[in-house]
Design a protein around this motif. Sequence first.
Motif, PDB file in Angstrom:
ATOM      1  N   ASN A  59       0.852  -1.191   0.000  1.00  0.00           N
ATOM      2  CA  ASN A  59       0.000   0.000   0.000  1.00  0.00           C
ATOM      3  C   ASN A  59       0.890   1.245   0.000  1.00  0.00           C
ATOM      4  OD1 ASN A  59      -1.774   2.104   0.394  1.00  0.00           O
ATOM      5  ND2 ASN A  59      -2.724   1.264   2.249  1.00  0.00           N
ATOM      6  N   LEU A  60       0.922   1.942  -1.131  1.00  0.00           N
ATOM      7  CA  LEU A  60       1.818   3.087  -1.268  1.00  0.00           C
ATOM      8  C   LEU A  60       1.074   4.418  -1.326  1.00  0.00           C
ATOM      9  CD1 LEU A  60       4.432   1.680  -3.822  1.00  0.00           C
ATOM     10  CD2 LEU A  60       4.576   1.779  -1.323  1.00  0.00           C
ATOM     11  N   LYS A  61      -0.122   4.438  -0.777  1.00  0.00           N
ATOM     12  CA  LYS A  61      -0.864   5.702  -0.764  1.00  0.00           C
ATOM     13  C   LYS A  61      -0.182   6.717   0.153  1.00  0.00           C
ATOM     14  CE  LYS A  61      -5.419   3.778  -1.826  1.00  0.00           C
ATOM     15  NZ  LYS A  61      -6.812   3.589  -1.359  1.00  0.00           N
ATOM     16  N   ARG A  62      -0.125   7.947  -0.322  1.00  0.00           N
ATOM     17  CA  ARG A  62       0.468   9.018   0.469  1.00  0.00           C
ATOM     18  C   ARG A  62      -0.453   9.407   1.623  1.00  0.00           C
ATOM     19  NH1 ARG A  62       2.367   8.741  -4.381  1.00  0.00           N
ATOM     20  NH2 ARG A  62       4.381   9.620  -4.993  1.00  0.00           N
ATOM     21  N   VAL A  63       0.143   9.842   2.717  1.00  0.00           N
ATOM     22  CA  VAL A  63      -0.612  10.227   3.914  1.00  0.00           C
ATOM     23  C   VAL A  63      -0.590  11.751   4.024  1.00  0.00           C
ATOM     24  CG1 VAL A  63      -0.821   9.986   6.408  1.00  0.00           C
ATOM     25  CG2 VAL A  63       0.069   8.071   5.033  1.00  0.00           C
ATOM     26  N   PRO A  64      -1.731  12.426   3.810  1.00  0.00           N
ATOM     27  CA  PRO A  64      -1.762  13.895   3.724  1.00  0.00           C
ATOM     28  C   PRO A  64      -1.191  14.618   4.935  1.00  0.00           C
ATOM     29  CG  PRO A  64      -3.836  12.946   2.961  1.00  0.00           C
ATOM     30  CD  PRO A  64      -3.058  11.829   3.575  1.00  0.00           C
ATOM     31  N   TRP A  65      -1.356  14.045   6.139  1.00  0.00           N
ATOM     32  CA  TRP A  65      -0.911  14.772   7.328  1.00  0.00           C
ATOM     33  C   TRP A  65       0.566  14.556   7.656  1.00  0.00           C
ATOM     34  CZ3 TRP A  65       0.858  11.321  10.906  1.00  0.00           C
ATOM     35  CH2 TRP A  65       0.324  10.028  10.882  1.00  0.00           C
ATOM     36  N   LEU A  66       1.221  13.637   6.918  1.00  0.00           N
ATOM     37  CA  LEU A  66       2.650  13.423   7.132  1.00  0.00           C
ATOM     38  C   LEU A  66       3.458  14.475   6.373  1.00  0.00           C
ATOM     39  CD1 LEU A  66       3.322   9.578   6.887  1.00  0.00           C
ATOM     40  CD2 LEU A  66       3.649  11.048   8.872  1.00  0.00           C
ATOM     41  N   MET A  73       5.401   5.926   2.231  1.00  0.00           N
ATOM     42  CA  MET A  73       5.770   5.150   1.056  1.00  0.00           C
ATOM     43  C   MET A  73       7.216   4.674   1.148  1.00  0.00           C
ATOM     44  SD  MET A  73       6.024   6.378  -2.930  1.00  0.00           S
ATOM     45  CE  MET A  73       4.318   6.898  -2.989  1.00  0.00           C
ATOM     46  N   TYR A  74       8.108   5.575   1.547  1.00  0.00           N
ATOM     47  CA  TYR A  74       9.518   5.211   1.687  1.00  0.00           C
ATOM     48  C   TYR A  74       9.686   4.090   2.717  1.00  0.00           C
ATOM     49  CZ  TYR A  74      11.425   9.086  -1.081  1.00  0.00           C
ATOM     50  OH  TYR A  74      11.778   9.929  -2.113  1.00  0.00           O
ATOM     51  N   VAL A  75       9.012   4.230   3.844  1.00  0.00           N
ATOM     52  CA  VAL A  75       9.142   3.248   4.917  1.00  0.00           C
ATOM     53  C   VAL A  75       8.639   1.883   4.473  1.00  0.00           C
ATOM     54  CG1 VAL A  75       8.368   2.630   7.236  1.00  0.00           C
ATOM     55  CG2 VAL A  75       9.039   4.989   6.732  1.00  0.00           C
ATOM     56  N   LYS A  76       7.490   1.861   3.804  1.00  0.00           N
ATOM     57  CA  LYS A  76       6.907   0.587   3.376  1.00  0.00           C
ATOM     58  C   LYS A  76       7.754  -0.082   2.296  1.00  0.00           C
ATOM     59  CE  LYS A  76       2.168   1.834   4.587  1.00  0.00           C
ATOM     60  NZ  LYS A  76       0.812   2.161   4.071  1.00  0.00           N
ATOM     61  N   LEU A  77       8.238   0.700   1.366  1.00  0.00           N
ATOM     62  CA  LEU A  77       9.113   0.133   0.338  1.00  0.00           C
ATOM     63  C   LEU A  77      10.397  -0.415   0.954  1.00  0.00           C
ATOM     64  CD1 LEU A  77       8.887   2.704  -2.618  1.00  0.00           C
ATOM     65  CD2 LEU A  77       8.076   0.341  -2.636  1.00  0.00           C
ATOM     66  N   LEU A  78      10.975   0.352   1.859  1.00  0.00           N
ATOM     67  CA  LEU A  78      12.221  -0.062   2.502  1.00  0.00           C
ATOM     68  C   LEU A  78      12.026  -1.344   3.295  1.00  0.00           C
ATOM     69  CD1 LEU A  78      15.177   0.501   3.209  1.00  0.00           C
ATOM     70  CD2 LEU A  78      14.373   1.945   5.089  1.00  0.00           C
ATOM     71  N   THR A  79      10.948  -1.419   4.049  1.00  0.00           N
ATOM     72  CA  THR A  79      10.677  -2.605   4.867  1.00  0.00           C
ATOM     73  C   THR A  79      10.511  -3.847   4.007  1.00  0.00           C
ATOM     74  OG1 THR A  79       9.593  -1.240   6.554  1.00  0.00           O
ATOM     75  CG2 THR A  79       9.117  -3.603   6.579  1.00  0.00           C
ATOM     76  N   LYS A  80       9.717  -3.722   2.947  1.00  0.00           N
ATOM     77  CA  LYS A  80       9.479  -4.868   2.066  1.00  0.00           C
ATOM     78  C   LYS A  80      10.777  -5.311   1.376  1.00  0.00           C
ATOM     79  CE  LYS A  80       6.264  -6.800   1.033  1.00  0.00           C
ATOM     80  NZ  LYS A  80       5.738  -8.134   1.456  1.00  0.00           N
ATOM     81  N   GLU A 101      11.831   5.200  -5.432  1.00  0.00           N
ATOM     82  CA  GLU A 101      12.373   3.855  -5.601  1.00  0.00           C
ATOM     83  C   GLU A 101      13.902   3.816  -5.589  1.00  0.00           C
ATOM     84  OE1 GLU A 101      10.043   5.393  -7.420  1.00  0.00           O
ATOM     85  OE2 GLU A 101       8.724   3.993  -8.470  1.00  0.00           O
ATOM     86  N   GLY A 102      14.516   4.791  -6.268  1.00  0.00           N
ATOM     87  CA  GLY A 102      15.971   4.782  -6.364  1.00  0.00           C
ATOM     88  C   GLY A 102      16.660   4.994  -5.031  1.00  0.00           C
ATOM     89  N   GLY A 105      16.253   1.924  -3.087  1.00  0.00           N
ATOM     90  CA  GLY A 105      17.143   0.925  -3.679  1.00  0.00           C
ATOM     91  C   GLY A 105      18.584   1.140  -3.303  1.00  0.00           C
ATOM     92  N   LEU A 106      19.005   2.405  -3.223  1.00  0.00           N
ATOM     93  CA  LEU A 106      20.380   2.712  -2.843  1.00  0.00           C
ATOM     94  C   LEU A 106      20.664   2.251  -1.413  1.00  0.00           C
ATOM     95  CD1 LEU A 106      23.043   4.108  -3.615  1.00  0.00           C
ATOM     96  CD2 LEU A 106      22.087   6.238  -2.712  1.00  0.00           C
ATOM     97  N   LEU A 107      19.731   2.477  -0.518  1.00  0.00           N
ATOM     98  CA  LEU A 107      19.904   2.072   0.883  1.00  0.00           C
ATOM     99  C   LEU A 107      20.065   0.556   1.006  1.00  0.00           C
ATOM    100  CD1 LEU A 107      17.267   4.405   2.571  1.00  0.00           C
ATOM    101  CD2 LEU A 107      19.740   4.485   2.925  1.00  0.00           C
ATOM    102  N   VAL A 108      19.139  -0.194   0.386  1.00  0.00           N
ATOM    103  CA  VAL A 108      19.201  -1.650   0.539  1.00  0.00           C
ATOM    104  C   VAL A 108      20.350  -2.253  -0.259  1.00  0.00           C
ATOM    105  CG1 VAL A 108      16.736  -1.809   1.068  1.00  0.00           C
ATOM    106  CG2 VAL A 108      17.492  -2.039  -1.307  1.00  0.00           C
ATOM    107  N   ALA A 109      20.660  -1.671  -1.413  1.00  0.00           N
ATOM    108  CA  ALA A 109      21.761  -2.199  -2.225  1.00  0.00           C
ATOM    109  C   ALA A 109      23.091  -2.046  -1.503  1.00  0.00           C
ATOM    110  CB  ALA A 109      21.809  -1.482  -3.577  1.00  0.00           C
ATOM    111  N   ARG A 110      23.290  -0.919  -0.856  1.00  0.00           N
ATOM    112  CA  ARG A 110      24.556  -0.717  -0.153  1.00  0.00           C
ATOM    113  C   ARG A 110      24.624  -1.555   1.120  1.00  0.00           C
ATOM    114  NH1 ARG A 110      25.219   0.113  -4.407  1.00  0.00           N
ATOM    115  NH2 ARG A 110      25.899   2.015  -5.484  1.00  0.00           N
ATOM    116  N   LEU A 111      23.506  -1.706   1.813  1.00  0.00           N
ATOM    117  CA  LEU A 111      23.495  -2.529   3.029  1.00  0.00           C
ATOM    118  C   LEU A 111      23.886  -3.978   2.715  1.00  0.00           C
ATOM    119  CD1 LEU A 111      20.318  -1.251   4.915  1.00  0.00           C
ATOM    120  CD2 LEU A 111      22.679  -1.164   5.737  1.00  0.00           C
TER     121      LEU A 111
END
Length: 388
Positions: A59-66, A73-80, A101-102, A105-111
């Motif tokens: 679920n990548l829907k944006r949260v208006p109050w954040l 979206m970043y957190v969910k993509l990173l976690t998955k 996405e990039g 991707g950079l965070l997980v690729a380097r880790l």
Amino acid sequence: MKNILVISELFIPTKGGTAVWFDEVYRRLGDKNIHIVTAQVDGAEAHDANHPNSIHRVNLKRVPWLRPESLAMYVKLLTKCLRLLMTHRIDVVHAGRVLPEGLVGLLVARLFRKPLIVYAHGEEITTWRQSGKFKAMCYTYLRSDRVIANSRFTEKELLKLGVRPEKILLISPGVDIDRFRPGLDCIDLKNRLRLGEDQKLVLSVGRLTRRKGFDRVIESLQCLRDQGLEVHYAIIGIGEDREYLESLAKTHAVSDRVHFLGHVPTRELPRWYNACDLFVMPNREIDGDTEGFGMVFLEAAACAKPAIAGMAGGTGDAVEHEVTGFRIDGSASQEVAVNLLRLLKDNELAQSISKKALDRTRNHFSWDVVAEKTSEIRINEVCGTDQL
């Protein structure tokens, strides 16, 4: 066979050229060894059921109050992505766009010390000028191991950012040459518009937004009529400019010649290309927003139709000037009219261009060709050691 983690918010059944690109290419590159992390959207379950790749929906829907709205979206993509890298063998990470996405991707690729390949589409480079977003974009591009540019225009924009030329790979999107082909029955579509035998049909496909240039085509229709051409204009697509374009057609007294078709069924789109005499999208740049490539030009070419494109952006890779169509100043309705007249009146010229467009598309832009180019990116050429 490579084990690839693909991160892309845009993926079928989401509409749009980028979503089609990734679906078509990665299904050709492998099977369940390719893991695609993408957005949960309506119709996804039916699409994914028989897909050759492993599809992971989030679920990548944006949260208006954040702040920013995309943080979730970043957190969910990173976690998955972290879970997949910990539980599956992954050789390389591909990111469909530079943000979000990039960066994920950079965070997980380097880790996990994996190489990262990021796609660049052009529009993001010319329009993302907010300070934080621009810096994040540059940071990600500069630290990626390879960047796939969809056109020479995009390649030049990447070089302006400081991306090293040896990192950039030019791979344009493609077209399904089995689905988009000449010779499809389209009489019923012409009848739907009540076209007479002596009437021509010009077609546009795309979002109804100012930079696509549909307004310039509408403005040129009266000129075509004055030159003795009975021309109808069909537009496939939706967008914020619908009322503006309808009003423009009324102002120029051509409402009876302009047909707003909205979304059309997927099976009908190739037949609409067959129904037209030529395809036109005289795109122009507006406040940095421009056309990065233009997959619709390939769809028209695959159906053996000549095309008129704007000079702005990366359309030069999709339309070869005076070979498969014409590239013109999309901001000038007079220039649009002159080139429409040229192709609509000269059948021999139009047929010659149509044949060259068809041959070029089949030889260089089928999805099989695009997938082969993508598969030729060698992992051992990519270091995956740039530091965050």
